[in-house]
Each structure stands twice: as structure tokens, then as C-alpha cells.
Design an enzyme around this catalytic site. Structure first.
Site, mmCIF file in Angstrom:
data_model
loop_
_atom_site.group_PDB
_atom_site.id
_atom_site.type_symbol
_atom_site.label_atom_id
_atom_site.label_comp_id
_atom_site.label_asym_id
_atom_site.label_seq_id
_atom_site.Cartn_x
_atom_site.Cartn_y
_atom_site.Cartn_z
ATOM 1 N N TRP A 165 0.817 -1.216 0.000
ATOM 2 C CA TRP A 165 0.000 0.000 0.000
ATOM 3 C C TRP A 165 0.846 1.260 0.000
ATOM 4 O O TRP A 165 0.366 2.327 -0.374
ATOM 5 C CB TRP A 165 -0.979 -0.004 1.173
ATOM 6 C CG TRP A 165 -1.962 -1.134 1.084
ATOM 7 C CD1 TRP A 165 -2.283 -2.032 2.048
ATOM 8 C CD2 TRP A 165 -2.744 -1.514 -0.059
ATOM 9 N NE1 TRP A 165 -3.200 -2.942 1.581
ATOM 10 C CE2 TRP A 165 -3.502 -2.650 0.296
ATOM 11 C CE3 TRP A 165 -2.869 -1.009 -1.352
ATOM 12 C CZ2 TRP A 165 -4.373 -3.265 -0.588
ATOM 13 C CZ3 TRP A 165 -3.735 -1.629 -2.239
ATOM 14 C CH2 TRP A 165 -4.472 -2.743 -1.856
ATOM 15 N N ASP A 211 -10.357 -5.788 12.312
ATOM 16 C CA ASP A 211 -9.603 -6.999 11.997
ATOM 17 C C ASP A 211 -9.613 -7.911 13.210
ATOM 18 O O ASP A 211 -10.136 -7.559 14.275
ATOM 19 C CB ASP A 211 -8.166 -6.650 11.586
ATOM 20 C CG ASP A 211 -7.629 -7.596 10.507
ATOM 21 O OD1 ASP A 211 -7.848 -8.823 10.646
ATOM 22 O OD2 ASP A 211 -6.995 -7.130 9.548
ATOM 23 N N ASP A 237 -14.290 -10.627 14.008
ATOM 24 C CA ASP A 237 -14.242 -11.506 12.835
ATOM 25 C C ASP A 237 -15.447 -11.136 11.979
ATOM 26 O O ASP A 237 -16.596 -11.383 12.377
ATOM 27 C CB ASP A 237 -14.314 -12.966 13.288
ATOM 28 C CG ASP A 237 -14.338 -13.962 12.134
ATOM 29 O OD1 ASP A 237 -14.744 -13.582 11.021
ATOM 30 O OD2 ASP A 237 -13.969 -15.126 12.354
ATOM 31 N N LYS A 253 -8.320 -6.232 -1.093
ATOM 32 C CA LYS A 253 -7.759 -7.576 -1.209
ATOM 33 C C LYS A 253 -8.390 -8.529 -0.191
ATOM 34 O O LYS A 253 -7.708 -9.326 0.431
ATOM 35 C CB LYS A 253 -6.246 -7.533 -1.041
ATOM 36 C CG LYS A 253 -5.530 -6.744 -2.123
ATOM 37 C CD LYS A 253 -4.048 -6.620 -1.841
ATOM 38 C CE LYS A 253 -3.407 -7.996 -1.814
ATOM 39 N NZ LYS A 253 -1.978 -7.908 -1.437
ATOM 40 N N HIS A 256 -10.961 -11.494 -2.800
ATOM 41 C CA HIS A 256 -10.221 -12.481 -3.598
ATOM 42 C C HIS A 256 -9.730 -13.665 -2.758
ATOM 43 O O HIS A 256 -9.262 -14.657 -3.309
ATOM 44 C CB HIS A 256 -9.063 -11.819 -4.365
ATOM 45 C CG HIS A 256 -7.862 -11.485 -3.541
ATOM 46 N ND1 HIS A 256 -6.647 -11.161 -4.102
ATOM 47 C CD2 HIS A 256 -7.664 -11.399 -2.191
ATOM 48 C CE1 HIS A 256 -5.754 -10.918 -3.159
ATOM 49 N NE2 HIS A 256 -6.345 -11.054 -1.998
#
Length: 346
Positions: A165, A211, A237, A253, A256
Site C-alpha cells: 500500500w 480486523d 471476525d 484484497k 479475492h
């Protein structure tokens, strides 16, 4: 290969077959500290000096340095019948640890983790699943449990993502004008490099990194400056816990990593949490609609096979996932760089 020119040039196949040699030369030079040593020295160094500093044989180091010269990662000059080596601009910028645009951490993650999974690519193709069990002897049922199998491995992964990034973040965040979104959640935001780019580009916004608890703890302690008050944290979560309300959700990301069912499940949760008029920004490497390329994205998709449960997708495939979750006014922007942006509105 798509042209008769390729058929008439067997060297094309030879170049493809030797591709792994190129990456391994760069991995090894990074691992041994060649580029850092040459940066810190402030002057070109001889083979003997480099080998002595790094504790290697002169025979092996000479071949490594010369290969790096061939790859244009090093330059060499002859002085009084001695070869003196120095970094090139690209290695100073991207392969030294201290550079603000350093890709050292992602390079080493590829070297020590991804490279081992790719050794079992044929098995992944046969079975259609990731290869952590063969590569590391651990269960492949939970890809991120395997990916974060130790604090050291988690740190390597987070540092590697941050380095990406540092060179790609602003491109994807500037693909659309996001200034109207002041309350942003970065789902799976990891070490926070994209969040930092976001508050830099949009100073009136606040970004909450959502996260896993252990990732949030490490991000707080090791990656983000405590004085950056525009970035907050939320541990959870996103598949199993609630997602707090916000104006914009960034999924960089993330999709994917997962199959279509998991993607739909997550996007439905995001849609329900999203404020009216808000949206979701997907940051992904987009395949051409006919799947003919880009090659980089096709290779990423192979990597998703050996490491995760997901794949790379076309803009249409991501748009369909967003529409199925309820989002409308889907817009797609290709940045011309590694990652592209897809914006959906509620």
C-alpha cells in the site's frame, strides 16, 4: 503464447522456464542483506568487502552480485582492476529496508512462505485447494489460521501488505472522490498502511481498522503511530461478528481470498450495516472480461489457489456480487497499476 512469432522463437519457452531463477536471485540478495549493506556503506564496495561483511564465500557472492547486475538491481564499475558494486535506483528505492517505499517485507514473504506453497502448485490444481498442509504440515481448512500460524509469520504478512500500500494505496483511494465519506471502516485493514493513506488523502475522514483481535493488537503496538487520532480500531471476525454502522466500507484484497458464497455472505452483512447513501469500495486486481490477462492478475489468481479459498475476478463478476448483496450504481475504475477499484452505493 498467442502469435506465430512465439512459435518460431523457442527462447520464449526457455525464458518462461527460468523465471523462478530470477526471483530466487532477488530473494537471496535481500535475505543476505546485499542491498542494505551497499546503501549503508555510502560508496561502492568490492566483492571481498561484501562477502566479508555478510559472511559468505567469495565464490558464491561473486555469482550472486553478477546476476544482480544482469537484472539491473546492481551496477558494477572497474577501478584499479577491481570490480566495485553499488545499488541501482530501483534497489535503493524498493529493496532496502529503510526506504519509505520498501518492498523488502513482501519480497521476503514471497521467498519464505509463498514460494514454498507454489512448490505444490500441481497438487493445488489437481485438488482445487490451498497447500499449507503439504508446505508447512498444518491444516489448510482455515487459510488465515494457517497464514497467521505464528506471531512472526503474522508480522511478516502484515509488513508485506503495508509495503504494497505504500506504493499502490493512493492510486486506488483516489480512483473515486471519497471525500463525502467521513466515517470509514477498513475491513481486514491489517497493519493500517491503507488507512494512513486514506486519512492523508481525505483529512476530514476517520478510519476504523476492523480486523482479528491479534492483528489489531499488533497493528496498535508496531505499525501505527499512536498520535494518529483519525485512525481507530475494532477487533472482530467480520464473518462471525457484527459489523458496526459506517458510511463507507473498504475491502482491500479481501474478496479475492474467498469463494463466491463467502463473498456474498460478507457483502450482505456490509450492506445491512451501511448507512443509507453510503457505499463499499472494493480494491482488487481485475481480470480482463475475457480472462485473457493481465498476466500479473492471472498469476495472483494461481496464488489464491495455493494459499486461500478464493480467486481473482473480472469487474463484471465483482459487480454481480455487489448487486446480489443489494448495492447499486456500481462504478469501476482501472488504475493502470497493480490494483483497481470498484465502488457500490446503497
Amino acid at each position: 503464447m498467442s502469435s506465430t512469432d512465439d512459435l518460431d522463437n523457442p527462447q520464449t519457452i526457455l525464458q518462461y522456464s527460468r523465471g523462478f531463477l530470477v526471483s530466487k536471485v532477488m530473494f537471496t540478495a535481500c535475505e543476505l542483506g546485499v542491498f542494505d549493506l551497499l546503501l549503508e556503506s555510502g560508496e561502492p564496495l568490492s566483492l571481498d568487502a561484501i562477502a566479508a561483511h555478510l559472511g559468505t564465500s567469495t565464490t558464491g557472492m561473486e555469482r550472486l552480485l553478477d546476476a544482480c547486475v544482469g537484472l539491473k538491481l546492481l551496477a558494477v564499475e572497474l577501478s584499479q582492476e577491481r570490480a566495485l558494486y553499488r545499488n541501482t535506483e530501483i534497489s535503493n528505492m524498493y529493496l532496502t529496508k529503510s526506504s519509505p517505499k520498501s518492498q523488502y517485507h513482501i519480497v521476503m514473504y514471497y521467498c519464505n512462505t509463498v514460494y514454498l506453497c507454489w512448490h505444490y502448485l500441481a497438487d493445488a490444481v489437481r485438488e482445487g485447494r490451498n497447500q499449507y498442509e503439504r508446505a508447512f504440515g498444518i491444516s489448510s481448512a482455515d487459510p488465515f489460521g494457517a497464514m497467521y500460524r505464528s506471531e512472526e509469520e503474522m508480522l511478516k504478512f502484515m509488513a508485506g501488505q503495508n509495503s504494497i500500500w505504500s506504493i499502490c494505496g493512493r492510486d486506488v483511494l483516489a480512483a473515486f472522490d471519497l471525500s463525502s465519506f467521513t466515517q470509514i471502516y477498513d475491513l481486514g485493514g491489517g497493519g493500517g498502511a491503507l488507512a494512513l493513506e486514506c486519512v492523508s488523502l481525505y483529512p476530514n475522514s476517520t478510519v476504523t481498522i476492523y480486523d482479528l483481535p491479534k492483528v489489531v493488537q499488533v497493528a496498535k503496538e508496531q505499525f501505527l503511530p499512536p498520535e494518529e487520532h483519525r485512525i481507530a480500531f475494532c477487533a472482530g471476525d467480520f464473518f462471525n461478528d457484527s459489523i458496526p454502522e459506517a458510511q463507507l466500507y473498504i475491502l482491500s484484497k479481501i474478496l479475492h481470498d474467498w469463494d463466491d458464497d463467502k463473498c456474498r455472505q460478507l457483502l450482505v452483512k456490509v450492506y445491512k450495516a451501511c448507512k443509507p447513501g453510503g457505499g463499499v469500495l472494493l480494491v482488487e486486481s481485475l481480470l480482463n472480461e475475457d480472462k485473457s490477462g493481465p498476466l500479473e492478475t492471472q498469476l495472483y489468481s494461481m496464488n489464491m489457489l495455493v494459499q486461500t479459498e478464493g480467486k481473482e475476478r473480472t469487474a463484471t463478476e465483482y459487480s454481480k456480487l455487489l448487486v446480489a448483496a443489494g448495492f447499486r450504481e456500481i462504478q469501476v475504475k482501472r488504475t493502470g497499476k497493480l490494483y483497481d477499484a470498484v465502488l457500490g452505493r446503497k
